[in-house]
Design an enzyme around this catalytic site. Structure first.
Site, PDB file in Angstrom:
ATOM      1  CE  LYS A   8     -15.498  26.593  71.073  1.00 30.59           C
ATOM      2  NZ  LYS A   8     -16.619  25.121  70.109  1.00 30.59           N
ATOM      3  CB  THR A  62     -14.979  22.376  73.224  1.00 29.31           C
ATOM      4  OG1 THR A  62     -16.297  22.286  72.216  1.00 29.31           O
ATOM      5  CG2 THR A  62     -14.530  20.847  73.364  1.00 29.31           C
ATOM      6  CG  HIS A  77      20.873  36.556  61.671  1.00 32.07           C
ATOM      7  ND1 HIS A  77      21.688  36.330  62.738  1.00 32.07           N
ATOM      8  CD2 HIS A  77      20.272  34.873  61.874  1.00 32.07           C
ATOM      9  CE1 HIS A  77      21.858  35.050  63.070  1.00 32.07           C
ATOM     10  NE2 HIS A  77      21.100  34.168  62.709  1.00 32.07           N
TER      11      HIS A  77
END
Length: 286
Positions: free
Chosen positions: A12, A57, A240
């Site tokens: 799960k 699950t 950057h």
């Protein structure tokens, strides 16, 4: 040619849990995202659809909520250990339980008032088998910047290289880091904050000639200051910052006005480890 089932697991993912600990008028708040993955004797369900060895699950999700009530929720590593050991202990077909936790921090504003802290996310991943236990802590999205004390020059050039060399640049990153513990009984809160402080201190105090050098400095500082840790993996995107050309306005730009770049970006990754510790029991950095 035979077709066979390879490594597999199921579970799960991303069970959202908010646990309020009530102590009179003063409340505690824990906010977690819990993912569970079990591996073991699951051949039958893959080959024939026989689910007699499959723990639903949905049961895993329910276990998270029941344990939060029954045991409370402390440090993410401790809660993950509790869950992983439970599944290995109670499910004979389960050989390995992996519990991953994201922990979202809230700053206290009053006895029962909080403000979500959004600058980073704490993580923990616990893997329990019948023979071993492995605990990995970490952090994602820790944004750091040095506005100077960073250079980049002497690099390889070929026909496609246009990047100018620099002896003064902004160095900014959003740190994703995971570190593996030597044991399973550390002071999790002290260890986590100590590791973050060591990484941050190294970033601040390293005069950087490359982001790779900064990565090594950060990892070394963590392992030097935290004897309970075996190794650390860092992923450092180079955020950057490009100097804006102000010449059209008859203005000089002396490293003061920048465009914050989004993408593409450089990504520096590396693992710093002790040379005298046992190897990881699983691929802990995945």
């Amino acid at each position: 040619m035979a077709i066979v089932l390879g490594h597999n697991r199921y579970g799960k993912a991303e069970t959202r849990l908010v646990r309020v600990h009530r102590d009179g008028d003063t409340h505690g708040l824990v906010d977690l995202n819990v993912s569970i993955a079990l591996a073991g004797d699951l051949t039958a369900t893959h080959l024939t659809g026989d689910n007699s060895g499959v723990l639903p699950t949905d049961t895993m999700k329910n276990t998270v909520y029941a344990f939060a009530k029954q045991h409370g929720v402390g440090e993410p590593e401790a809660f993950a250990l509790l869950l992983a050991r439970h599944f290995v202990r109670t499910q004979g077909q389960v050989e390995s339980a992996r519990v991953s936790v994201e922990s979202f921090a809230w700053d206290r504003l009053g006895p029962h008032s909080f403000r979500r802290r959004g600058d980073h996310t704490r993580t923990a991943t616990v893997t329990v088998t019948r023979e071993s236990t492995q605990v990995v802590s970490g952090i994602t999205g820790l944004v750091l910047m040095n506005t100077t004390a960073s250079e980049f020059h002497g690099f390889v050039r070929d026909r496609y290289t246009t990047l100018p060399e620099t002896t003064d640049r902004i160095l900014a990153t959003a740190v994703d880091a995971k570190w593996r513990h030597l044991g399973d009984d550390a002071d999790w809160d002290k260890s986590f904050h100590g590791a973050v402080d060591a990484m941050t201190g190294a970033f601040v105090n390293t005069y950087s000639l490359s982001l790779q050098q900064t990565l090594m400095s950060m990892g070394t500082m963590v392992l030097t200051s935290r004897p309970e840790l075996a190794e650390i993996r860092l992923a450092l995107p180079n955020k950057h910052h490009y100097l804006v050309d102000l010449s059209a306005f008859a203005l000089e730009n002396e490293n003061e006005v920048f465009i914050a770049g989004d993408r593409p970006y450089g990504l520096i990754e590396g693992t710093v480890t002790r040379d005298d510790v046992p190897p990881a029991t699983t691929e802990w950095y995945l």
